[in-house]
Scaffold this motif. Structure first.
Motif, short mmCIF file in Angstrom:
data_model
loop_
_atom_site.label_atom_id
_atom_site.label_comp_id
_atom_site.label_asym_id
_atom_site.label_seq_id
_atom_site.Cartn_x
_atom_site.Cartn_y
_atom_site.Cartn_z
N ASN A 1 6.01 2.15 -4.02
CA ASN A 1 5.34 1.24 -3.70
C ASN A 1 4.34 -0.19 -4.63
OD1 ASN A 1 6.52 1.50 -0.72
ND2 ASN A 1 4.91 1.98 -0.16
N GLY A 2 4.77 -0.42 -5.87
CA GLY A 2 4.18 -1.01 -6.49
C GLY A 2 3.00 0.12 -6.98
N TRP A 3 2.98 1.52 -6.63
CA TRP A 3 1.75 2.20 -7.08
C TRP A 3 2.05 2.95 -7.91
CZ3 TRP A 3 -3.29 2.39 -6.20
CH2 TRP A 3 -3.71 1.26 -5.07
N ARG A 4 1.21 3.74 -9.37
CA ARG A 4 1.97 4.54 -9.82
C ARG A 4 1.06 5.85 -9.90
NH1 ARG A 4 3.44 3.76 -15.64
NH2 ARG A 4 5.60 2.14 -14.04
N ILE A 5 1.99 6.72 -9.67
CA ILE A 5 1.17 8.35 -9.50
C ILE A 5 1.22 8.33 -10.73
CG2 ILE A 5 1.68 10.56 -7.93
CD1 ILE A 5 2.38 8.91 -5.82
N ILE A 6 0.44 9.74 -11.29
CA ILE A 6 0.57 10.76 -12.02
C ILE A 6 0.41 11.81 -12.26
CG2 ILE A 6 -0.18 10.63 -14.68
CD1 ILE A 6 -0.57 7.81 -15.24
N GLY B 1 0.96 -0.97 0.46
CA GLY B 1 0.18 0.09 0.16
C GLY B 1 0.94 1.16 -0.22
N ILE B 2 0.07 2.35 -0.26
CA ILE B 2 0.86 3.74 0.01
C ILE B 2 0.61 4.75 0.80
CG2 ILE B 2 -0.17 4.49 -2.13
CD1 ILE B 2 2.21 6.07 -3.13
N THR B 3 1.16 5.32 1.55
CA THR B 3 0.27 7.06 1.78
C THR B 3 1.27 8.05 1.02
OG1 THR B 3 0.27 5.95 4.16
CG2 THR B 3 1.03 7.34 3.93
N ILE B 4 0.45 8.53 1.41
CA ILE B 4 0.18 10.01 0.42
C ILE B 4 -0.20 11.03 1.84
CG2 ILE B 4 -0.23 11.15 -1.32
CD1 ILE B 4 -0.39 8.95 -2.64
N ALA B 5 0.89 12.77 2.33
CA ALA B 5 0.73 13.02 2.60
C ALA B 5 -0.16 14.22 1.25
CB ALA B 5 1.55 14.54 3.22
N HIS B 6 -1.64 14.28 1.29
CA HIS B 6 -2.57 15.22 0.27
C HIS B 6 -2.45 16.56 0.74
CE1 HIS B 6 -6.27 15.53 -2.35
NE2 HIS B 6 -5.46 16.39 -2.63
N HIS C 1 0.98 8.53 -22.94
CA HIS C 1 1.34 7.63 -22.76
C HIS C 1 1.61 7.14 -21.75
CE1 HIS C 1 6.09 5.58 -23.19
NE2 HIS C 1 6.32 5.73 -21.48
N GLU C 2 1.70 7.91 -20.72
CA GLU C 2 1.53 7.15 -18.92
C GLU C 2 0.57 6.50 -19.06
OE1 GLU C 2 3.61 7.30 -17.08
OE2 GLU C 2 4.92 8.31 -18.68
N LEU C 3 -0.32 7.10 -19.60
CA LEU C 3 -1.83 6.18 -19.23
C LEU C 3 -1.92 5.06 -19.52
CD1 LEU C 3 -4.35 8.90 -19.17
CD2 LEU C 3 -3.98 7.98 -17.54
N GLY C 4 -1.06 4.71 -21.27
CA GLY C 4 -0.69 3.33 -21.59
C GLY C 4 -0.59 2.74 -21.08
N GLN C 5 0.70 3.12 -20.20
CA GLN C 5 1.48 2.62 -19.62
C GLN C 5 0.40 1.85 -18.21
OE1 GLN C 5 5.30 2.16 -19.59
NE2 GLN C 5 5.20 2.16 -21.95
N ALA C 6 -0.07 2.54 -17.88
CA ALA C 6 -1.14 2.50 -16.78
C ALA C 6 -1.65 0.62 -16.84
CB ALA C 6 -1.16 3.55 -15.80
N ALA C 7 -1.77 0.81 -17.81
CA ALA C 7 -3.10 0.22 -17.97
C ALA C 7 -2.07 -1.63 -17.24
CB ALA C 7 -3.46 -0.39 -19.64
N SER C 8 -1.39 -1.72 -17.19
CA SER C 8 -0.68 -2.78 -17.09
C SER C 8 -0.82 -3.24 -15.82
CB SER C 8 0.70 -3.31 -17.41
OG SER C 8 1.56 -2.58 -17.15
N LEU C 9 -0.64 -2.26 -15.09
CA LEU C 9 -0.71 -2.44 -13.40
C LEU C 9 -2.03 -2.71 -12.71
CD1 LEU C 9 1.24 1.09 -13.17
CD2 LEU C 9 2.20 -0.84 -12.94
N ASP C 10 -2.87 -3.32 -13.00
CA ASP C 10 -3.82 -3.93 -12.36
C ASP C 10 -4.98 -2.81 -11.77
OD1 ASP C 10 -3.73 -6.62 -13.54
OD2 ASP C 10 -1.93 -6.91 -11.85
N GLY C 11 -4.20 -1.46 -11.74
CA GLY C 11 -5.01 -0.17 -11.04
C GLY C 11 -4.75 -0.01 -9.95
#
Ligand SMILES: [Fe+2]
Length: 250
Positions: free
Chosen positions: A113-118, A5-10, A143-153
């Protein structure tokens, strides 16, 4: 490989000095002290990433004043998505250059941590004379959104503006992505499998959803139109996509 998982201070709009001319300097100093308290709180929390959702100062001319120093105070990775007060409502090449001189870039994608932030620059949604920059941005995002499609959400989108404020089909306005682009964007986000969208700009607490995408827009640190207190959000998402977005007052 997926992590834990991931923790982000937003952190919503710092917008240092959000006041009229007469009161701006005093308000700037007040907002600056608050921002420094936020940085201390974020450093104590030690999230994986601190995301600042844009509008770093009220006046673009003030952006160089304290932000180079403030960035140095963070002890965690910082991602900044530029807002209309940073790269201007009608985005200009010069304002982007000013922003990049401080923050390095106005859009980026990173893996944590296995997450992609765009993290995008949503001012490119609007008309601009900087056609070359806009074309380059669109290519990058595609390009980034295309690549992200392989990341299982395991995809988190970030931008100053959310695609819409109330409903996906609402009329064009100050708070949303123009309709001519909005549905195309929402489709591309869905095709990328993105689950979350972290935003600012609205200066109020906003939680929306469309399809599989949850849109979370944080309170500002300068002036909240819904009278919410000042603070930031701690966004935590687990590998099973369960999440929390708790408020931390400062
Ligand atoms: Fe804004």
């Amino acid at each position: 490989m997926a992590g834990n998982g991931i923790t982000i201070a937003h952190i919503g709009d710092p917008q240092l000095g959000f006041a009229d001319d007469e009161h701006r300097e005093a308000k700037y100093r007040e907002d600056l002290v608050r921002m420094e308290r936020v940085i201390d709180a974020v450093n104590a929390l030690r999230p994986d990433v601190a995301l600042i959702s844009g509008d770093m100062t009220h006046r673009h001319a003030d952006i160089r004043r304290d932000w180079p120093r403030l960035l140095q105070l963070f002890k965690v990775r910082v991602v900044v998505t530029p807002g209309n007060h940073d790269v201007l409502q009608r985005l200009s090449r010069e304002a982007v250059a000013d922003f990049n001189a401080i923050f390095g870039h106005d859009y980026e994608a990173l893996d944590v941590n296995g997450w992609r932030i765009i993290a995008g620059n949503t001012q490119y949604w609007l008309d601009t004379d900087y056609a070359e920059g806009k074309a380059r941005y669109e290519e990058w995002l595609k390009h980034e959104l295309g690549q992200a499609a392989s990341l299982d959400g395991r995809v988190i989108l970030a931008g100053h503006n959310a695609p819409f404020a109330y409903r996906p089909d609402e009329d064009d306005g100050y708070e949303n992505c123009p309709k001519s682009l909005r549905f195309k964007r929402l489709e591309a986000y869905a095709a990328a499998g993105a689950r979350f969208y972290l935003a600012g700009h609205m200066h109020r607490l906003v939680v929306r959803g469309t399809g599989g995408l949850t849109i979370l827009s944080a309170e500002s640190l300068s002036l909240n139109f819904d009278d919410r207190p000042f603070g930031f959000r701690v966004f935590k998402v687990a590998d099973d996509f369960s999440f929390s977005w708790n408020f931390q007052q400062v």
